[in-house]
Design a protein around this motif. Structure first.
Motif, short mmCIF file in Angstrom:
data_model
loop_
_atom_site.label_atom_id
_atom_site.label_comp_id
_atom_site.label_asym_id
_atom_site.label_seq_id
_atom_site.Cartn_x
_atom_site.Cartn_y
_atom_site.Cartn_z
N ASP A 50 34.53 40.54 37.32
CA ASP A 50 33.43 41.42 36.90
C ASP A 50 33.38 41.55 35.39
N LYS A 51 34.53 41.59 34.75
CA LYS A 51 34.54 41.71 33.29
C LYS A 51 33.94 40.47 32.63
N GLN A 52 34.28 39.31 33.15
CA GLN A 52 33.72 38.09 32.58
C GLN A 52 32.21 38.03 32.76
N ILE A 53 31.73 38.48 33.91
CA ILE A 53 30.28 38.52 34.12
C ILE A 53 29.63 39.50 33.16
N ALA A 54 30.28 40.63 32.91
CA ALA A 54 29.73 41.61 31.95
C ALA A 54 29.67 41.00 30.55
N TRP A 55 30.68 40.26 30.16
CA TRP A 55 30.66 39.61 28.84
C TRP A 55 29.56 38.55 28.76
N ILE A 56 29.36 37.82 29.85
CA ILE A 56 28.29 36.81 29.86
C ILE A 56 26.93 37.47 29.77
N GLU A 57 26.75 38.59 30.48
CA GLU A 57 25.48 39.31 30.39
C GLU A 57 25.26 39.87 28.99
N HIS A 58 26.35 40.27 28.32
CA HIS A 58 26.24 40.70 26.93
C HIS A 58 25.75 39.55 26.04
N LEU A 59 26.29 38.36 26.26
CA LEU A 59 25.85 37.19 25.49
C LEU A 59 24.41 36.82 25.82
N GLU A 60 24.01 36.99 27.09
CA GLU A 60 22.63 36.71 27.46
C GLU A 60 21.68 37.67 26.78
N ARG B 255 22.04 39.04 23.93
CA ARG B 255 21.96 38.68 22.50
C ARG B 255 21.49 37.25 22.29
N GLU B 256 21.10 36.59 23.39
CA GLU B 256 20.60 35.21 23.34
C GLU B 256 21.62 34.27 22.69
N LYS B 257 22.88 34.48 23.04
CA LYS B 257 23.94 33.64 22.52
C LYS B 257 24.55 32.73 23.58
N ILE B 258 23.90 32.63 24.70
CA ILE B 258 24.34 31.69 25.73
C ILE B 258 23.09 31.07 26.35
N GLU B 259 23.05 29.78 26.45
CA GLU B 259 21.90 29.10 27.02
C GLU B 259 22.30 27.69 27.46
N LYS B 260 21.41 27.08 28.26
CA LYS B 260 21.63 25.72 28.74
C LYS B 260 20.87 24.74 27.85
N LYS B 261 21.58 23.68 27.46
CA LYS B 261 21.00 22.64 26.63
C LYS B 261 21.19 21.29 27.32
N PHE B 262 20.49 20.28 26.78
CA PHE B 262 20.65 18.93 27.31
C PHE B 262 22.09 18.47 27.12
N ASN B 263 22.66 17.93 28.18
CA ASN B 263 24.08 17.57 28.19
C ASN B 263 24.25 16.16 27.60
#
Length: 430
Positions: free
Chosen positions: A171-181, A183-191
Motif C-alpha cells: 500500500d505504501k508503494q502504491i501511495a508513492w506511485i500515486e504521489h508521482l502520478e 506530480r506527473e513524474k511517472i508515465e509510459k514511454k516508447f520502450n
C-alpha cells in the motif's frame, strides 16, 4: 410399328432418368466437398486469428515502458571526474528518492522506496556522465526506468484494488506511485530498450538486439553456404549426373534428409563442429553450419523441381544452335529456373530462422548479455530468446515473450512475402 418405337424409346428414357439422377447426386457431392473445403479454410483462419490476437494482446504493452522522473544531483563527491566509470550511481538515485519523499525514514520503508526504480537505472546515469562529463556538479531532471512490478501495475496487470496480501506492491508503494502520478513524474514511454539492448535478468532492461543480430549473423552465413552448394548440387543431379543406382541412392537420401528431425542436425553439430573440430560454442558460425546442413535438402529439392519445370524445348533449341551443355544450362536453363530456386532458398531460410532445437544442442541457449559483434562472438537467436523468456517466472517476461514472437512473425511473413513476390514476378508460364 408403334409398339416397336415405344420399346425403342423406353430404354433411352430410363437411361436419361438415371443420368439425371446421377448428375444430381454428383452435384450434391461437389457442393458438399466445396462446403467442407470452405469450412476448413474458415476454421483455419479463425484459429490463426485467435492465435495472433492472443499474441498481440499479451505483447503490445511490451512496446511501452514506465519511467519515473527524478531530480538527480550529479554530486562531485560521489562522481570522481578522473574515474567516473567506477562511481556509485545508484547512490545518486537513492538521494533523489529521499529528496522526493523526505517523510520516508525507516529501513524497511526506505528499501520499499528504492524498489520503485529499476536496479539497472544506474547504468543510464553512467552513460550520461561518460558521454557528457560536464554534468558533474549539476542537478537535472532525469527519466529513469521503473521496476518491472511498477511497470506491470501502470499497465494494468496488477490490480491496485485487491488486498495487499494478494499483490506484489504494498500500500505504501502504491501511495508513492500515486504521489508521482499527481506530480506527473511517472508515465509510459516508447520502450526503445526493447530494440536496443541485449538480454537481462531484469525484465525492464531486457531487449532483443542481441538475439536479432545473432539471427542475422547466423542467416548470413547459412545463406552464403547453402545457396551456392544447393544450386550446384541441384544442377549437377538434374542436368549432368548419369542416371544409375548411385544417383538414385543420393536422391533418396536427400529426400530422407529433408524429413529428418532438426534436433538430429544439432546432435551432428555438437559431435562434429564442437567436439571434433573444437569450434567456439554458442557462436553464429557454428549455428550457421548446422542450419546449412538442415536447409540444404530443401534447397536442392526445390532447385531440382525448378529445373524440371523448364521445357525440354529450351534445351533442345540451345543445343541445336551449337551451344555446349554447359552453355545451355548456364545461359538458358538456369536463368529460367532461378526464380523457383530463390523461392525455395527463401523458404529454407525462413525455416532456419524459426529453428530452436538444433541451436540448443550447440549451446546457443546460454544467457548472453552482450550484443554480439561478429560471427564468432557468443550469441543467441530470436527463437531461443523466446524460449528463455517463456521459461522465466516474472510476469513482465510474458509480454516480452509475446512481443518477441510478434517481431519473429514479422520477419517470417516478410521472407515468405518476398518468396511469393519473386515467384509471381519472374515465373514463366509455358
Amino acid at each position: 410399328m408403334a409398339i416397336s418405337e415405344a420399346s425403342t424409346l423406353e430404354p433411352s428414357g430410363r437411361t436419361l432418368t438415371t443420368v439425371k439422377a446421377g448428375l444430381a447426386k454428383r452435384y450434391r457431392t461437389e457442393r458438399l466437398f466445396r462446403l467442407m473445403g470452405l469450412s476448413a479454410i474458415i476454421v483455419s483462419i479463425l484459429f490463426l486469428s485467435v492465435l495472433f490476437i492472443d499474441i498481440f494482446w499479451k505483447g503490445h504493452t511490451a512496446f511501452q515502458q514506465t519511467f519515473i522522473q527524478l531530480d538527480i544531483f550529479f554530486n562531485p563527491e560521489v562522481l570522481d571526474p578522473n574515474a567516473p566509470a567506477g562511481a556509485d550511481y545508484n547512490a545518486l538515485i537513492r538521494n533523489a528518492l529521499k529528496q522526493e519523499f523526505p517523510e520516508v525514514t525507516g529501513r524497511g520503508d526506505t528499501r520499499q522506496l528504492y524498489y520503485l526504480i529499476s536496479p539497472g537505472a544506474g547504468f543510464n546515469l553512467r552513460t550520461m556522465v561518460m558521454n557528457t562529463p560536464a554534468l558533474i556538479g549539476q542537478t537535472l531532471p532525469v527519466w529513469l526506468p521503473a521496476n518491472d512490478d511498477v511497470d506491470m501495475m501502470m499497465k494494468g496487470h496488477i490490480d491496485r484494488k485487491v488486498t495487499e496480501s494478494e499483490r506484489r506492491m504494498s500500500d505504501k508503494q502504491i501511495a508513492w506511485i500515486e504521489h508521482l502520478e499527481a506530480r506527473e513524474k511517472i508515465e509510459k514511454k516508447f520502450n526503445r530498450t526493447f530494440f536496443t539492448a541485449g538480454d537481462s535478468r531484469e525484465p525492464e532492461l531486457a531487449g532483443i538486439l542481441g538475439a536479432t543480430l545473432g539471427s542475422f549473423y547466423t542467416l548470413i552465413i547459412t545463406l552464403a553456404l547453402s545457396f551456392p552448394i544447393g544450386v550446384a548440387s541441384a544442377v549437377y543431379l538434374e542436368e549432368f549426373a548419369p542416371k544409375n543406382r548411385w544417383t538414385d541412392l543420393i536422391e533418396v537420401n536427400i529426400n530422407n534428409l529433408a524429413a529428418v528431425p532438426s534436433i538430429v542436425f544439432g546432435l551432428l553439430g555438437l559431435a562434429v563442429f564442437l567436439n571434433f573440430f573444437g569450434m567456439p560454442r554458442s557462436a553464429p558460425l557454428v549455428g550457421a553450419l548446422v542450419l546449412t546442413l538442415m536447409t540444404l535438402p530443401t534447397i536442392i529439392i526445390a532447385g531440382r523441381a525448378a529445373l524440371k519445370s523448364v521445357p525440354p524445348s529450351i534445351r533442345e533449341a540451345a543445343l541445336g544452335i551449337g551451344a555446349s551443355k554447359m552453355q545451355m544450362v548456364s545461359h538458358h536453363v538456369l536463368p529460367l529456373a532461378m526464380p523457383g530456386m530463390l523461392t525455395g532458398t527463401i523458404i529454407g531460410m525462413a525455416q532456419a530462422l524459426g529453428e530452436t532445437a538444433p541451436l540448443l544442442m550447440i549451446g546457443m541457449v546460454a544467457f548472453i548479455v552482450d550484443v554480439p559483434g561478429g560471427f564468432t562472438d557468443p550469441a543467441t537467436v530470436l527463437p531461443v530468446q523466446i524460449y528463455l523468456w517463456a521459461d522465466s517466472p516474472e510476469r513482465a517476461f510474458v509480454e516480452k515473450t509475446s512481443a518477441a514472437i510478434m517481431v519473429l512473425l514479422v520477419f517470417l511473413i516478410t521472407m515468405n512475402a518476398v518468396a511469393v513476390y519473386l515467384r509471381t514476378k519472374f515465373e514463366r508460364r509455358w
